[in-house]
Design a protein around this motif. Structure first.
Motif, PDB file in Angstrom:
ATOM      1  N   THR A 192       0.815  -1.204   0.000  1.00  0.00           N
ATOM      2  CA  THR A 192       0.000   0.000   0.000  1.00  0.00           C
ATOM      3  C   THR A 192       0.846   1.250   0.000  1.00  0.00           C
ATOM      4  OG1 THR A 192      -0.203  -0.104   2.404  1.00  0.00           O
ATOM      5  CG2 THR A 192      -1.944  -1.121   1.127  1.00  0.00           C
ATOM      6  N   LEU A 193       2.085   1.141   0.467  1.00  0.00           N
ATOM      7  CA  LEU A 193       2.987   2.292   0.467  1.00  0.00           C
ATOM      8  C   LEU A 193       3.215   2.810  -0.944  1.00  0.00           C
ATOM      9  CD1 LEU A 193       4.998   4.118   1.945  1.00  0.00           C
ATOM     10  CD2 LEU A 193       6.697   2.330   1.690  1.00  0.00           C
ATOM     11  N   LEU A 194       3.126   1.951  -1.926  1.00  0.00           N
ATOM     12  CA  LEU A 194       3.459   2.343  -3.280  1.00  0.00           C
ATOM     13  C   LEU A 194       2.514   3.394  -3.845  1.00  0.00           C
ATOM     14  CD1 LEU A 194       4.446  -1.104  -4.765  1.00  0.00           C
ATOM     15  CD2 LEU A 194       5.923   0.718  -3.957  1.00  0.00           C
ATOM     16  N   LEU A 195       1.255   3.337  -3.515  1.00  0.00           N
ATOM     17  CA  LEU A 195       0.358   4.374  -4.036  1.00  0.00           C
ATOM     18  C   LEU A 195      -0.866   4.639  -3.172  1.00  0.00           C
ATOM     19  CD1 LEU A 195       0.042   4.322  -7.922  1.00  0.00           C
ATOM     20  CD2 LEU A 195       0.707   6.178  -6.444  1.00  0.00           C
ATOM     21  N   GLY A 196      -0.866   4.262  -1.918  1.00  0.00           N
ATOM     22  CA  GLY A 196      -2.055   4.490  -1.113  1.00  0.00           C
ATOM     23  C   GLY A 196      -3.230   3.760  -1.717  1.00  0.00           C
ATOM     24  N   LEU A 197      -3.046   2.500  -2.086  1.00  0.00           N
ATOM     25  CA  LEU A 197      -3.998   1.798  -2.940  1.00  0.00           C
ATOM     26  C   LEU A 197      -5.269   1.374  -2.244  1.00  0.00           C
ATOM     27  CD1 LEU A 197      -1.330  -0.332  -4.781  1.00  0.00           C
ATOM     28  CD2 LEU A 197      -2.288   1.844  -5.401  1.00  0.00           C
ATOM     29  N   THR A 198      -5.357   1.600  -0.934  1.00  0.00           N
ATOM     30  CA  THR A 198      -6.563   1.177  -0.241  1.00  0.00           C
ATOM     31  C   THR A 198      -7.798   1.871  -0.778  1.00  0.00           C
ATOM     32  OG1 THR A 198      -6.047   2.809   1.467  1.00  0.00           O
ATOM     33  CG2 THR A 198      -5.452   0.532   1.919  1.00  0.00           C
ATOM     34  N   VAL A 199      -7.637   2.981  -1.460  1.00  0.00           N
ATOM     35  CA  VAL A 199      -8.789   3.674  -2.026  1.00  0.00           C
ATOM     36  C   VAL A 199      -9.558   2.782  -2.983  1.00  0.00           C
ATOM     37  CG1 VAL A 199      -7.472   4.681  -3.948  1.00  0.00           C
ATOM     38  CG2 VAL A 199      -9.592   5.752  -3.205  1.00  0.00           C
ATOM     39  N   ASP A 258      -3.516   8.328 -15.827  1.00  0.00           N
ATOM     40  CA  ASP A 258      -3.798   6.949 -16.244  1.00  0.00           C
ATOM     41  C   ASP A 258      -2.672   6.009 -15.844  1.00  0.00           C
ATOM     42  OD1 ASP A 258      -6.262   7.519 -17.314  1.00  0.00           O
ATOM     43  OD2 ASP A 258      -5.566   7.670 -19.382  1.00  0.00           O
ATOM     44  N   ASP A 259      -1.435   6.481 -15.951  1.00  0.00           N
ATOM     45  CA  ASP A 259      -0.295   5.662 -15.538  1.00  0.00           C
ATOM     46  C   ASP A 259      -0.386   5.353 -14.039  1.00  0.00           C
ATOM     47  OD1 ASP A 259       0.765   5.598 -18.085  1.00  0.00           O
ATOM     48  OD2 ASP A 259       2.223   7.208 -17.721  1.00  0.00           O
ATOM     49  N   ALA A 260      -0.733   6.367 -13.253  1.00  0.00           N
ATOM     50  CA  ALA A 260      -0.840   6.181 -11.809  1.00  0.00           C
ATOM     51  C   ALA A 260      -1.979   5.224 -11.474  1.00  0.00           C
ATOM     52  CB  ALA A 260      -1.064   7.522 -11.114  1.00  0.00           C
ATOM     53  N   PHE A 261      -3.091   5.352 -12.182  1.00  0.00           N
ATOM     54  CA  PHE A 261      -4.225   4.468 -11.914  1.00  0.00           C
ATOM     55  C   PHE A 261      -3.889   3.034 -12.301  1.00  0.00           C
ATOM     56  CE2 PHE A 261      -8.162   2.278 -13.012  1.00  0.00           C
ATOM     57  CZ  PHE A 261      -8.903   2.486 -11.863  1.00  0.00           C
ATOM     58  N   ASP A 262      -3.161   2.858 -13.385  1.00  0.00           N
ATOM     59  CA  ASP A 262      -2.771   1.518 -13.823  1.00  0.00           C
ATOM     60  C   ASP A 262      -1.921   0.843 -12.753  1.00  0.00           C
ATOM     61  OD1 ASP A 262      -2.545  -0.600 -15.890  1.00  0.00           O
ATOM     62  OD2 ASP A 262      -0.436  -0.026 -15.894  1.00  0.00           O
ATOM     63  N   VAL A 263      -0.973   1.584 -12.190  1.00  0.00           N
ATOM     64  CA  VAL A 263      -0.139   1.038 -11.118  1.00  0.00           C
ATOM     65  C   VAL A 263      -1.002   0.712  -9.901  1.00  0.00           C
ATOM     66  CG1 VAL A 263       1.673   1.596  -9.456  1.00  0.00           C
ATOM     67  CG2 VAL A 263       1.986   2.143 -11.870  1.00  0.00           C
ATOM     68  N   ALA A 264      -1.937   1.603  -9.573  1.00  0.00           N
ATOM     69  CA  ALA A 264      -2.818   1.380  -8.430  1.00  0.00           C
ATOM     70  C   ALA A 264      -3.625   0.104  -8.599  1.00  0.00           C
ATOM     71  CB  ALA A 264      -3.748   2.576  -8.254  1.00  0.00           C
ATOM     72  N   GLU A 322     -12.125  -4.778 -13.594  1.00  0.00           N
ATOM     73  CA  GLU A 322     -12.980  -4.698 -12.414  1.00  0.00           C
ATOM     74  C   GLU A 322     -12.735  -3.412 -11.615  1.00  0.00           C
ATOM     75  OE1 GLU A 322     -12.608  -8.169 -10.016  1.00  0.00           O
ATOM     76  OE2 GLU A 322     -12.936  -9.554 -11.697  1.00  0.00           O
ATOM     77  N   PHE A 323     -11.571  -2.798 -11.817  1.00  0.00           N
ATOM     78  CA  PHE A 323     -11.247  -1.572 -11.082  1.00  0.00           C
ATOM     79  C   PHE A 323     -11.719  -0.307 -11.808  1.00  0.00           C
ATOM     80  CE2 PHE A 323      -7.893  -4.551  -9.616  1.00  0.00           C
ATOM     81  CZ  PHE A 323      -8.219  -4.555  -8.271  1.00  0.00           C
ATOM     82  N   GLU A 324     -12.185  -0.440 -13.018  1.00  0.00           N
ATOM     83  CA  GLU A 324     -12.571   0.732 -13.806  1.00  0.00           C
ATOM     84  C   GLU A 324     -13.585   1.640 -13.109  1.00  0.00           C
ATOM     85  OE1 GLU A 324     -11.568   2.350 -16.559  1.00  0.00           O
ATOM     86  OE2 GLU A 324      -9.859   1.036 -16.311  1.00  0.00           O
ATOM     87  N   PRO A 325     -14.586   1.088 -12.412  1.00  0.00           N
ATOM     88  CA  PRO A 325     -15.558   1.975 -11.748  1.00  0.00           C
ATOM     89  C   PRO A 325     -14.929   2.907 -10.720  1.00  0.00           C
ATOM     90  CG  PRO A 325     -16.417  -0.260 -11.872  1.00  0.00           C
ATOM     91  CD  PRO A 325     -14.973  -0.334 -12.273  1.00  0.00           C
ATOM     92  N   PHE A 326     -13.705   2.604 -10.286  1.00  0.00           N
ATOM     93  CA  PHE A 326     -13.050   3.411  -9.267  1.00  0.00           C
ATOM     94  C   PHE A 326     -12.151   4.490  -9.862  1.00  0.00           C
ATOM     95  CE2 PHE A 326     -13.866  -0.742  -7.397  1.00  0.00           C
ATOM     96  CZ  PHE A 326     -14.518  -0.399  -6.228  1.00  0.00           C
ATOM     97  N   ARG A 327     -12.034   4.532 -11.172  1.00  0.00           N
ATOM     98  CA  ARG A 327     -11.098   5.475 -11.798  1.00  0.00           C
ATOM     99  C   ARG A 327     -11.439   6.922 -11.450  1.00  0.00           C
ATOM    100  NH1 ARG A 327      -7.428   5.165 -16.100  1.00  0.00           N
ATOM    101  NH2 ARG A 327      -8.087   3.027 -16.500  1.00  0.00           N
ATOM    102  N   PHE A 328     -12.713   7.282 -11.541  1.00  0.00           N
ATOM    103  CA  PHE A 328     -13.102   8.661 -11.269  1.00  0.00           C
ATOM    104  C   PHE A 328     -12.837   9.022  -9.808  1.00  0.00           C
ATOM    105  CE2 PHE A 328     -16.014  12.043 -10.063  1.00  0.00           C
ATOM    106  CZ  PHE A 328     -15.837  12.952 -11.076  1.00  0.00           C
ATOM    107  N   GLY A 329     -13.200   8.124  -8.880  1.00  0.00           N
ATOM    108  CA  GLY A 329     -12.978   8.392  -7.468  1.00  0.00           C
ATOM    109  C   GLY A 329     -11.506   8.499  -7.117  1.00  0.00           C
ATOM    110  N   PHE A 330     -10.665   7.782  -7.849  1.00  0.00           N
ATOM    111  CA  PHE A 330      -9.229   7.800  -7.583  1.00  0.00           C
ATOM    112  C   PHE A 330      -8.600   9.127  -7.978  1.00  0.00           C
ATOM    113  CE2 PHE A 330      -4.792   6.541  -8.758  1.00  0.00           C
ATOM    114  CZ  PHE A 330      -4.375   6.150  -7.489  1.00  0.00           C
TER     115      PHE A 330
END
Length: 236
Positions: free
Chosen positions: A17-24, A60-66, A85-93
């Motif tokens: 999770t340290l890599l990008l705060g991915l818990t979001v 987009d690069d950051a979201f891909d890593v997330a 499956e993560f696409e619905p979270f793109r806007f919130g991210f």
């Protein structure tokens, strides 16, 4: 009875999770309800604060890593089907990532930016998780970094943001009177399903944590407002 909520901008509890705060991506279900479409223009600016602009391609690069790192952290295969499956979270991210970038920049301004030694330590810890150099490079690709330089760039942002949050948290103070006031003002939140009122002594630690999170969030919001953070989902 629930009196706590997740504040995803603060802690980075593990190397993953340290890599990008991915818990979001997995702990903010409200984000899934937002289905607004982001611009398709990779050159469009979607995040602005101070003198910094971030394009859709960078986001987009950051979201891909997330998405990839979250999948790996959950033991899921990094396939097109899983990533979809993560696409619905793109806007919130978008807001989460923008806030992280603001915090990292503020950390640099305050002399709290990540040091080369701190970044080295995390990279080495990640490297040691893999069997050999080839396995580490395979992980870099699977996680969306491509190479170690990109990993170090991401760590610089994340470690800096973490350092600032820890510095802000050190000034958070919740007194007993505030805990009691919250308890008295929110009877519905401290009542069990069968109508019994939970004693303050049994949940005062939870209430204190909640109020501390709120104080920390207020400080973070003040920082983002001060630098004029603006989001442009449709592009600017």
């Amino acid at each position: 009875m629930t009196i706590t909520r997740t504040f995803d901008r603060s802690p980075f509890a593990s190397l993953r999770t340290l890599l990008l705060g991915l818990t979001v991506l997995i702990a903010a279900p409200a984000a899934a309800a937002q289905v607004e479409q982001l611009t398709d223009d990779p050159d469009a600016i979607v995040i602005v604060f101070g003198d910094t602009t971030i394009t859709k391609a960078e986001f987009d690069d950051a979201f891909d890593v997330a998405a990839r790192s979250t999948a790996i952290g959950q033991g899921m295969p990094v396939t097109d089907e899983v990533l979809a499956e993560f696409e619905p979270f793109r806007f919130g991210f978008l807001e989460q990532y923008a806030t992280q970038r603001v915090l990292a920049a503020e950390a640099e301004e305050r002399g709290l930016g990540a040091t080369a030694e701190a970044i080295d330590a995390v990279v080495e810890a990640l490297r040691e998780e893999q069997a050999d150099t080839a396995a580490f490079e395979t992980w870099l690709d699977a996680a969306g970094y491509g190479d170690e330089v990109a990993l170090r760039d991401a760590l610089a942002v994340n470690l800096s943001a973490q350092a600032l949050v820890e510095d802000l948290a050190a000034d958070v103070d919740v007194d007993a009177e505030s805990v009691r006031d919250w308890y008295d003002a929110n009877p519905e939140a401290v009542t069990t399903d069968d109508g019994a009122l939970v004693p303050l002594e049994a949940i005062e630690d939870q209430i204190e944590q909640l109020l501390a999170q709120e104080q920390l969030e207020t400080q973070v919001q003040a920082i983002t407002q001060a630098v004029g953070l603006e989001l442009y989902p449709a592009g600017r």
